[in-house]
Design an enzyme around this catalytic site. Structure first.
Site, mmCIF file in Angstrom:
data_model
loop_
_atom_site.group_PDB
_atom_site.id
_atom_site.type_symbol
_atom_site.label_atom_id
_atom_site.label_comp_id
_atom_site.label_asym_id
_atom_site.label_seq_id
_atom_site.Cartn_x
_atom_site.Cartn_y
_atom_site.Cartn_z
ATOM 1 N N HIS A 106 0.703 -1.193 0.062
ATOM 2 C CA HIS A 106 -0.220 0.070 -0.079
ATOM 3 C C HIS A 106 0.760 1.138 -0.016
ATOM 4 C CE1 HIS A 106 -4.087 -1.342 1.096
ATOM 5 N NE2 HIS A 106 -3.559 -2.184 0.750
ATOM 6 N N GLU A 114 -6.650 -0.451 -5.462
ATOM 7 C CA GLU A 114 -7.500 0.366 -4.806
ATOM 8 C C GLU A 114 -7.343 1.766 -5.166
ATOM 9 O OE1 GLU A 114 -5.624 -1.714 -2.692
ATOM 10 O OE2 GLU A 114 -6.946 -3.346 -2.467
#
Length: 328
Positions: free
Chosen positions: A38, A107
């Site tokens: 991430h 995402e």
């Protein structure tokens, strides 16, 4: 035999702590470790987001036998697929064959940072399909030239190719994803204990004449603590975003957005969806649907960066023993 893993969650721990936790987790008997990839935490309270590939390189040298996965990397926007192929091949060499490349369509939280916008889910899946094809071509070791719908590769070659091929696991969430990725993947990543999805993936591979096997990898958050109220408070503070579902989680762009979207989530809501507290039987029951659905690899995600030491010292070994006893 079901394997149980430990989650190196980059969103809630700094890089040195992640490496230390990886060593502890191997010593406590976990079969594998998955590492999130991430650029930002889900919520500001988590507080971290080191580079996953640098962490994996350090973990590769700090551990001896435990398998490692990316869970998962998006190879379409923040990274070009050629770079992902190089990173994965390098980590596979460093681990002496212990690495599996987990891939997904990403995402918005992590991918929007490069300024390319956020495509529709259909377009993201098409991009992922093409990226996997490029990565597999590069894993072959030859010179790759590619002109596709989304990517261009000019005279690319991996100069360090591992002796043990890198397996590819792909995150899928329904029959359309199986149609696109079922025969491109060596392993399946799924976020829910969906037995029909697992069965459909195996059937797609068999229909294509692919060899049997293939691992089914899942993950479940839990919040172990000697005090249940403390565990619930920590889970609410750092993991209330989880209840939004991936259709929502994939599209929100910032930690502030997740904070706003979850401002009305109550502590009791979190406690209903995430096992919290010291009761290991409750945690075993929460994990049970995964192996009953056909998952072969189940990663446990202990919530809270500062809670890892206590979990690994006091709960990890008895929890693993209870899970193995129940699943066999």
């Amino acid at each position: 035999m079901t394997r149980f893993g430990y989650t190196l969650m980059t969103e809630q721990s700094g890089p040195k702590n992640l490496v230390n936790d990886a060593v502890w987790a191997e010593e406590r008997g976990f079969d594998f470790e998955v590492c999130s990839d991430h650029f930002a935490p889900w919520l500001a309270a988590q507080g971290h987001a080191p580079n996953a590939w640098a962490v994996l390189g350090a973990v590769a040298h700090a551990t001896q036998d435990v398998d490692l996965y990316t869970y998962v990397t998006c190879p379409t926007m923040r990274y070009h697929p050629a770079i992902v192929a190089q990173q994965a091949a390098t980590v596979q060499i460093l681990t002496d064959g212990r690495f599996t490349l987990g891939l997904g369509s990403g995402e918005n939280l992590n991918e929007h940072v490069v300024g390319r916008g956020w495509p529709t889910v259909e377009r993201r899946q098409d991009m992922l399909r093409e990226a996997i094809q490029i990565i597999r071509e590069l894993f072959g070791g030859g010179v790759v030239n590619w002109r596709g719908d989304y990517f261009q590769v000019d005279s690319a070659k991996l100069w360090d190719v591992p002796e043990v091929p890198v397996g590819i696991a792909v995150a899928m969430g329904g029959t359309k994803a199986i149609d696109k990725f079922g025969t491109l993947s060596d392993h399946l990543v799924a976020v829910q204990p969906d037995g029909e999805l697992v069965h459909g993936w195996h059937c797609a591979r068999q229909a294509a004449g692919m060899a049997g096997g293939g691992r089914v990898i899942g993950q479940i958050p839990l919040c172990w603590d000697p005090d249940r109220d403390t565990a619930i408070e920590r889970a609410h503070d750092q993991f209330r975003w989880f209840g939004g579902g991936w259709a929502v989680n994939a599209d929100l762009p910032t930690p502030a957005g997740f904070a706003g979207a979850t401002q009305f989530v109550r502590r009791e809501d979190v406690a209903e969806s995430i096992p919290c507290g010291p009761d290991l039987d409750v945690m075993v029951d929460a994990v049970r649907p995964y192996w009953e659905a056909g998952f072969t690899d189940i990663a446990l995600l202990q919530i809270g960066g500062q809670a890892q030491d206590l979990f690994l010292k006091e709960a990890a070994e008895p929890l693993l023993e209870a899970l193995r006893s129940a699943s066999n």
